[in-house]
Design an enzyme around this catalytic site. Structure first.
Site, PDB file in Angstrom:
ATOM      1  CB  THR A 178      22.293  -9.212  17.544  1.00 36.62           C
ATOM      2  OG1 THR A 178      22.883  -8.065  16.963  1.00 36.62           O
ATOM      3  CG2 THR A 178      22.914 -10.146  17.471  1.00 36.62           C
ATOM      4  CE  LYS A 179      22.029  -2.885  14.993  1.00 38.80           C
ATOM      5  NZ  LYS A 179      23.286  -3.756  14.778  1.00 38.80           N
TER       6      LYS A 179
END
Ligand SMILES: Cc1ncc(COP(=O)(O)O)c(C=O)c1O
Length: 357
Positions: A178-179
């Site tokens: 999700t970064k």
């Protein structure tokens, strides 16, 4: 549901993975080296060392700085648990310092009071992609001869007074799915210190400078080229991704009225990994989040509990620190979608639903 986060996987990512599969060189090969170069270039550091996760990057950084039993490391309680676990992995003791309500980051004005003869390092976290006050932190570190390990897991591309985070001390990044730049799983250490870089490289691969010659006790914290290939494709779009996050955050800041929106201080280059607001006027955070979810707006609470309040931290006697600002924030914050794949319609839905809470 408008998701809180949405990993971007395009043709470049797919193609890059297939190329690695066809190459036969699957681990710590050409793609890993290229990803390291890309991070070093972006962070303005001489070295970048790829790892299997942000957690192992932090763990390696603590090991490479020689932290261990008897040492104290000053950090924030308002963070993902890995920022603190890495200190415990090496047998050192975390010392918690309260945060600032407007930046969510460690309050530099409170750091000096927490320094003891055992303090060896400061571990600031650039939470949500908002850089810490690095001038103040570096000044304290210099005066007290402390190492600085930056937890930049959420902050690739963020800058402080024009300088990229990860280049102030030993930088640790996460490339988790999700970064802002992701490789499914992965991490990166950035540094200008040749010795720290060398130690990280050795420790990452079983203390092995040459095949089956093990100089020191090391670990398997390597990155695979499959992951590196994804990360490399993403790095090429970092500026575009970041610009979209900034534009989305600016739109939300301009239109949300029912909550306290996040400001950005002059000279701080925020990359909006999370767009985090605070409730006001008696609004109940947990009810607000439930209502938004029912209306199809994804939310997150980062973090509902301080790092030092988990059961094993309590057992270690870490729960008693006086952290009133951070404690208050755990009950007030929630994060809204800000990722680059949001449409204008998504943004308008978020605004509409938040403003009618
Ligand atoms: C602030 C912070 N530190 C460390 C980490 C650990 O990174 P990883 O999940 O890649 O191990 C994360 C990941 O979410 C993080 O947000």
């Amino acid at each position: 549901m408008i998701p809180l986060s949405q990993p971007y996987i395009g043709d470049a990512e797919r193609q890059a993975v297939l190329e690695v599969l066809d190459s036969g060189m699957l681990v710590q090969g050409k793609r890993t080296a290229q990803l390291e170069e890309a991070f070093a270039a972006r962070c303005g550091t001489r070295h970048a060392i790829a790892t299997s996760s942000g957690t192992t990057a932090l763990h390696l950084a603590c090991l490479a700085h020689g932290l261990g039993p008897g040492d104290e490391v000053i950090t924030t309680p308002f963070t993902f648990i890995a920022s603190v676990n890495c200190i415990l992995y090496v047998g050192a003791r975390p010392v918690f310092v309260d945060v600032e309500a407007d930046t969510f980051n460690i309050n530099p004005a409170l750091i000096e009071a927490a320094i003891t003869p055992r303090t060896r390092a400061i571990l600031p976290v650039h939470l949500y992609g908002y850089p810490c006050d690095m001038d103040a932190i570096l000044d304290i570190a210099r005066r007290h001869n402390l190492a600085v390990i930056e937890d930049a897991a959420q902050a690739i591309g963020a800058t402080y007074q024009g300088k990229p985070v990860g280049g102030f001390g030993t930088g640790c990044f996460s490339l988790y799915a999700t970064k802002n730049v992701m490789s499914a799983e992965g991490g990166m250490i950035t540094t200008n210190d040749d010795q720290i870089a060398e130690r990280c490289r050795l420790l990452r691969n079983h203390g092995m400078p040459q095949r089956y010659q093990h100089q020191i006790l090391g670990y398997n914290f390597r990155m695979s080229d499959l992951h590196a290939a994804i990360g490399l494709a993403q790095m090429q779009r970092l500026e575009e991704f970041t610009a979209r996050r900034c534009a989305n955050a600016a739109y939300l800041n301009a239109h949300l009225s029912r909550v306290i929106t996040p400001g950005v201080r002059a000279g701080y280059g925020h990359v909006w990994h999370q767009y985090t607001v605070r409730v006001k006027d008696g609004l109940d955070r947990d009810r607000a989040v439930r209502q938004l979810n029912q209306a199809g707006v994804g939310t997150g609470i980062f973090y509902p509990r301080l790092a030092n309040q988990h059961p094993y931290m309590r057992e270690l006697g870490l729960a008693d620190a006086h952290l009133p600002v951070a404690e208050r924030l755990t009950g007030e914050v929630f994060s809204l979608p800000v990722h680059p794949q949001l449409s204008q319609r998504d943004l308008d839905t978020v605004v509409h639903e938040v403003n009618r809470l």
